[in-house]
Motif scaffolding. Sequence first.
Motif, mmCIF file in Angstrom:
data_model
loop_
_atom_site.group_PDB
_atom_site.id
_atom_site.type_symbol
_atom_site.label_atom_id
_atom_site.label_comp_id
_atom_site.label_asym_id
_atom_site.label_seq_id
_atom_site.Cartn_x
_atom_site.Cartn_y
_atom_site.Cartn_z
ATOM 1 N N GLY A 57 0.957 -1.265 0.094
ATOM 2 C CA GLY A 57 0.007 0.129 0.094
ATOM 3 C C GLY A 57 0.957 1.295 0.004
ATOM 4 O O GLY A 57 1.726 1.401 0.877
ATOM 5 N N GLY A 58 0.388 2.165 -0.825
ATOM 6 C CA GLY A 58 1.556 3.340 -1.119
ATOM 7 C C GLY A 58 0.648 4.623 -0.648
ATOM 8 O O GLY A 58 0.713 5.835 -1.365
ATOM 9 N N GLY A 59 -0.248 4.806 0.498
ATOM 10 C CA GLY A 59 -0.713 5.957 0.884
ATOM 11 C C GLY A 59 0.207 6.438 1.701
ATOM 12 O O GLY A 59 1.346 6.163 1.747
ATOM 13 N N PRO A 60 -0.127 7.503 2.475
ATOM 14 C CA PRO A 60 0.796 8.044 3.612
ATOM 15 C C PRO A 60 1.535 7.167 4.435
ATOM 16 O O PRO A 60 2.780 7.317 4.572
ATOM 17 C CB PRO A 60 0.162 9.354 4.322
ATOM 18 C CG PRO A 60 -1.353 8.943 3.934
ATOM 19 C CD PRO A 60 -1.541 8.178 2.600
ATOM 20 N N VAL A 96 10.555 -1.916 -1.009
ATOM 21 C CA VAL A 96 9.777 -1.834 -1.998
ATOM 22 C C VAL A 96 8.426 -1.515 -1.858
ATOM 23 O O VAL A 96 7.746 -2.249 -0.575
ATOM 24 C CB VAL A 96 9.668 -3.029 -2.891
ATOM 25 C CG1 VAL A 96 9.196 -4.254 -2.373
ATOM 26 C CG2 VAL A 96 9.145 -2.743 -4.270
ATOM 27 N N ILE A 97 7.526 -0.635 -2.496
ATOM 28 C CA ILE A 97 6.203 -0.625 -1.883
ATOM 29 C C ILE A 97 5.280 -1.173 -3.224
ATOM 30 O O ILE A 97 5.685 -0.824 -4.201
ATOM 31 C CB ILE A 97 5.790 1.079 -1.971
ATOM 32 C CG1 ILE A 97 6.334 1.639 -0.562
ATOM 33 C CG2 ILE A 97 4.395 1.488 -1.843
ATOM 34 C CD1 ILE A 97 6.384 3.183 -0.559
ATOM 35 N N LEU A 98 4.352 -2.004 -2.752
ATOM 36 C CA LEU A 98 3.423 -2.440 -3.840
ATOM 37 C C LEU A 98 2.121 -1.680 -3.718
ATOM 38 O O LEU A 98 1.349 -1.867 -2.755
ATOM 39 C CB LEU A 98 3.275 -4.155 -3.759
ATOM 40 C CG LEU A 98 4.532 -4.925 -3.539
ATOM 41 C CD1 LEU A 98 4.517 -6.279 -3.228
ATOM 42 C CD2 LEU A 98 5.391 -4.759 -4.844
ATOM 43 N N GLN A 99 2.023 -1.129 -4.853
ATOM 44 C CA GLN A 99 0.624 -0.127 -4.776
ATOM 45 C C GLN A 99 -0.059 -0.505 -5.890
ATOM 46 O O GLN A 99 0.582 -0.132 -7.159
ATOM 47 C CB GLN A 99 1.308 1.163 -4.625
ATOM 48 C CG GLN A 99 0.488 2.230 -5.182
ATOM 49 C CD GLN A 99 -0.740 2.497 -4.472
ATOM 50 O OE1 GLN A 99 -0.908 2.070 -2.944
ATOM 51 N NE2 GLN A 99 -2.038 3.054 -4.798
#
Lengths: 410, 104
Positions: A11-14, A31-34
Amino acid sequence: MSELYDIIIVGGGPAGLAAGVYGSRSRLKTVILQKGTPGGQAATTEELENYPGFPRGTKGPELMKAMADHAESFGTEILNEEVVDLDLDGDIKVVRTKSGKEYQSKIVILAPGASPRTLDIKGEQEFRGKGVSYCATCDADFFEDLDVVVVGNGDAAIEEAIYLTKFAETVTIIVIHDEGILDCNKVSAEKAFANPKIKWVWNSVLEEIQGDGLVERVLIKNIKTGEISELETNGVFFFVGTVPNTEFLKGKVKLDDRGYIITNDKMETSVPGVYAAGDARVKYLRQVITAASDGAIAAFAAEKYLAEEETFREQVLKADKPVMVAFWAPQVEESIAAIGELERIADKLGDSVKLVKMDTYRNQRVASRYGIKEIPSLLLFNKGEVAVKIAGSMSEEKILPHLYARIKSK
Amino acid sequence: MIEVDKTNFEEEVLKAEGLVVVDFWSPKCEPCKELMPHVAKLAEKYQGKAKFCKLDTAANRRLAISQKVLGLPTIAFYKNGEKVAELTQEVTVEDVEAKLNELV
C-alpha cells in the motif's frame, strides 16, 4: 521468484510512503507494492489543510506526490502491483500479486488503507457514475451550475461539501443530528455555516435515489417525524466513513470484528516480522499525519527487529561452540543472580563456551519462539539447535555436566 | 488513443462502424490518470479489433452528460454508434479487457 527485499510495504498511501522513507533511509532494501498511483485516499482529497508545515491551499495529490518522490529519493522502489495473497508465517515472507508475480522479504508492513463506506440505499448502486459519487475531486466539475446532495457530516463530508460549492449551484447536506450539530472540526463547521451555497437538512437520512439514467431526485426521511420529502438534485456525494481494505488479510493476521488490523504501539501485528500502519489499523484518529506516524514507527521497529534477528543468528545459531542463552529480566531478582552465576561459569570455561544474555523485558520475541515461560531460563545451543533447556536458579552442578558433554563431543 | 471532443465525437464514435471504446477522464481525476496508461496498452493490443478514444469531461461536460456519464472514471463501449456497455468507478484494466473480449 524475485530478489529478497528487507521490507515489502503493501500500500502506497501516506502510511506506506512514510514507512518507505524511514526504511530506505536506514539502507534497507524497501519496495512499496501499490495498485495504481501512490497516495491512497489522500490523493483524492482536494483540500488538505491540517498537515503541519503545509499551510492552507495544500492539495492532497500534491502532498502525496511529494511523499512518493521523497521515498524514492532514498531508494524505495514503488511498483504498480496489486497484492492478492501473502504467506507470512516463515522467516521469509512471500507476497503474490494480481499480475502473477511473487515478491520475497524479511519484513512485511501492511498499509492497505480504507475505502469509502457504501450505505446500500435504494438507487445507490444503480446510479454510481450517474450522479452518485464518493470522490469529489474526481466528479465535482460535472456539477457546475447543478445541484448536489452530500450525505454525512464528519470532516470529509463537510470539507468536500465546501469544495463542491466551487462548482455546484447548491450543496444540500443531509445531517442525521439536531440542527447545528456536526461531527466535523469546528473550523470547517464555521466555514460551512457561513457558505451561502450550502443548505442543511437536519434530523434526516437519505432514503432513496431516483432518476431515469441519471440522478434526478432523492427521497429524504426525517427521523424524528418519519416524514419523507422529495428533493430534486443532480448528484449525491457520500462521505459516511470508511471500511478497511483487509479482505485479503483474513486468516493471515489478527483483525478485529470490523476488519481492522490489531497491532501494539510498535505496530507489530499478531505475526512476527509483520507490521501494520495507517487507516487499516485499529486506532483512534485516521488522518494523513497519523498514517505517516504509523509508517515511521513500523519501519523503525522493523529495522530493530532485523538487527536483533541478525545478531541472534550470528551470535547463537551460527556459533562454532556451545552457546548459553540466558533469559532474564531486570525486575526479576532471581534472574539477575542467575546471570551472575552463568558469567562465573562462562569465565571458568574460557573460550570453549559463549554466553548470550536476553533481556526479556526488551525483547520477548526470541523467548516466546523457544517457549520460555519462566524467568530465569537457560537454553544451551549447540550447532544451531537447542540441546538443553533449564529453568529456575542456575548452579554449576545443574549446568556444567551439560557443557562438558558438548565441549568434549566437539 | 484518439482524443475526442464535441467537434469530432459524432464522427469518431457515434457514426463509427464496429467497436469503439471511450475512456472518459478529467485532469483532476487521479483514478482516471492511473487507469489510462493501461487502457492505452489495450489499445495497442487490440489494434484493428476496436477503436480507442479518450474524452476529457472537464472540457466537454455537456457532451459527457449527453452520454449519461456523470462520474469518473467511466469506460463506455459503443458498437456501430450504440452504447452497448459501460464500466464506471473502481474500474480495473482487467475489467476493461474482460468486457472487451466479450464484445470483440
